[in-house]
Design a protein around this motif. Sequence first.
Motif, PDB file in Angstrom:
ATOM      1  N   LEU A   7       0.865  -1.169   0.000  1.00  0.00           N
ATOM      2  CA  LEU A   7       0.000   0.000   0.000  1.00  0.00           C
ATOM      3  C   LEU A   7       0.904   1.221   0.000  1.00  0.00           C
ATOM      4  N   ASP A   8       0.976   1.917  -1.118  1.00  0.00           N
ATOM      5  CA  ASP A   8       1.749   3.152  -1.210  1.00  0.00           C
ATOM      6  C   ASP A   8       0.850   4.282  -0.741  1.00  0.00           C
ATOM      7  N   MET A   9       1.230   4.904   0.368  1.00  0.00           N
ATOM      8  CA  MET A   9       0.435   5.976   0.941  1.00  0.00           C
ATOM      9  C   MET A   9       0.808   7.308   0.290  1.00  0.00           C
ATOM     10  N   ALA A  10      -0.131   8.232   0.270  1.00  0.00           N
ATOM     11  CA  ALA A  10       0.106   9.540  -0.351  1.00  0.00           C
ATOM     12  C   ALA A  10       1.190  10.328   0.372  1.00  0.00           C
ATOM     13  N   ASN A  11       1.450  10.005   1.655  1.00  0.00           N
ATOM     14  CA  ASN A  11       2.494  10.718   2.401  1.00  0.00           C
ATOM     15  C   ASN A  11       3.887  10.154   2.144  1.00  0.00           C
ATOM     16  N   GLY A  12       4.011   9.209   1.207  1.00  0.00           N
ATOM     17  CA  GLY A  12       5.303   8.635   0.861  1.00  0.00           C
ATOM     18  C   GLY A  12       5.644   7.374   1.643  1.00  0.00           C
ATOM     19  N   LYS A  13       4.891   7.045   2.654  1.00  0.00           N
ATOM     20  CA  LYS A  13       5.117   5.831   3.440  1.00  0.00           C
ATOM     21  C   LYS A  13       4.496   4.644   2.720  1.00  0.00           C
ATOM     22  N   LYS A  14       4.846   3.435   3.174  1.00  0.00           N
ATOM     23  CA  LYS A  14       4.237   2.253   2.597  1.00  0.00           C
ATOM     24  C   LYS A  14       3.973   1.227   3.686  1.00  0.00           C
ATOM     25  N   ILE A  15       2.946   0.423   3.429  1.00  0.00           N
ATOM     26  CA  ILE A  15       2.587  -0.695   4.296  1.00  0.00           C
ATOM     27  C   ILE A  15       2.655  -1.937   3.411  1.00  0.00           C
ATOM     28  N   VAL A  16       3.513  -2.885   3.804  1.00  0.00           N
ATOM     29  CA  VAL A  16       3.731  -4.084   2.995  1.00  0.00           C
ATOM     30  C   VAL A  16       3.113  -5.282   3.709  1.00  0.00           C
ATOM     31  N   LEU A  17       2.315  -6.038   2.957  1.00  0.00           N
ATOM     32  CA  LEU A  17       1.582  -7.177   3.500  1.00  0.00           C
ATOM     33  C   LEU A  17       2.015  -8.474   2.829  1.00  0.00           C
ATOM     34  N   MET A 129       4.406  -1.097  10.116  1.00  0.00           N
ATOM     35  CA  MET A 129       3.592  -1.065  11.338  1.00  0.00           C
ATOM     36  C   MET A 129       3.650   0.324  11.987  1.00  0.00           C
ATOM     37  N   GLU A 130       4.755   1.017  11.811  1.00  0.00           N
ATOM     38  CA  GLU A 130       4.854   2.377  12.364  1.00  0.00           C
ATOM     39  C   GLU A 130       3.875   3.327  11.673  1.00  0.00           C
ATOM     40  N   GLU A 131       3.582   3.089  10.393  1.00  0.00           N
ATOM     41  CA  GLU A 131       2.598   3.903   9.671  1.00  0.00           C
ATOM     42  C   GLU A 131       1.188   3.603  10.203  1.00  0.00           C
ATOM     43  N   ILE A 132       0.906   2.352  10.491  1.00  0.00           N
ATOM     44  CA  ILE A 132      -0.391   1.991  11.060  1.00  0.00           C
ATOM     45  C   ILE A 132      -0.558   2.644  12.430  1.00  0.00           C
ATOM     46  N   ARG A 133       0.487   2.611  13.245  1.00  0.00           N
ATOM     47  CA  ARG A 133       0.430   3.258  14.568  1.00  0.00           C
ATOM     48  C   ARG A 133       0.294   4.777  14.422  1.00  0.00           C
ATOM     49  N   ARG A 134       0.895   5.371  13.384  1.00  0.00           N
ATOM     50  CA  ARG A 134       0.722   6.805  13.129  1.00  0.00           C
ATOM     51  C   ARG A 134      -0.740   7.102  12.794  1.00  0.00           C
ATOM     52  N   GLU A 162      -2.509   5.863  -2.043  1.00  0.00           N
ATOM     53  CA  GLU A 162      -2.302   6.331  -3.410  1.00  0.00           C
ATOM     54  C   GLU A 162      -2.468   5.189  -4.418  1.00  0.00           C
ATOM     55  N   HIS A 163      -1.843   4.046  -4.104  1.00  0.00           N
ATOM     56  CA  HIS A 163      -1.854   2.918  -5.044  1.00  0.00           C
ATOM     57  C   HIS A 163      -1.538   1.639  -4.280  1.00  0.00           C
ATOM     58  N   VAL A 164      -2.133   0.531  -4.723  1.00  0.00           N
ATOM     59  CA  VAL A 164      -1.816  -0.777  -4.152  1.00  0.00           C
ATOM     60  C   VAL A 164      -1.169  -1.622  -5.249  1.00  0.00           C
TER      61      VAL A 164
END
Length: 189
Positions: A7-17, A129-134, A162-164
Amino acid sequence: MHPIATLDMANGKKIVLKLLPEAAPNTVNSFIYAALGGYMDGHAIERIVPGNWVDISYTAFGKKECQYLIPNEFTLHPELTPLPSRPGMVAMGGYGEEGIASCEFFFPLRECPEHFGVYPVFAEVIEGMEEIRRLEQVETVPVDFPIEGVEVNRPVTPQLIEHVRVELHGYEYQEPVRVQTDYKPPCWP
């Protein structure tokens, strides 16, 4: 090799599953269907309940293509043992006996034994996980919700996916088995 979703977030962070088809195959198929269809792209996270979960969508991403239900994974595959719903895992939401949401997934923020066998855990967070906690900490406002007893808070400042991206490692995944029903959750547009 497990499929990987980013999951590419609009803030530049990403969450990888890391998707877990051996634990919830039809649920994984449903997630992949929605991700590859681009239905999650540009989506603002809809529900945050601090201390409980970050719920990505309760409106089927506002897309007709995502307005379907799937059978509970453990009715469809009684040989499977549900995984625990806890921080670091990803579960699919649902609507009780009517079925499991097509692709309305959430990140548990605590141990959730009440989810066992109800909301299938279908992925593990391997990065972000830090992005999820944010996200848990962003300012929210309450939302009037059409289902009694459900707490819904949306972020004041939209938190956008932004994009998956999905890496299938050359494997093919089927479209999900769907529930044949006229039921439509009252929170779907």
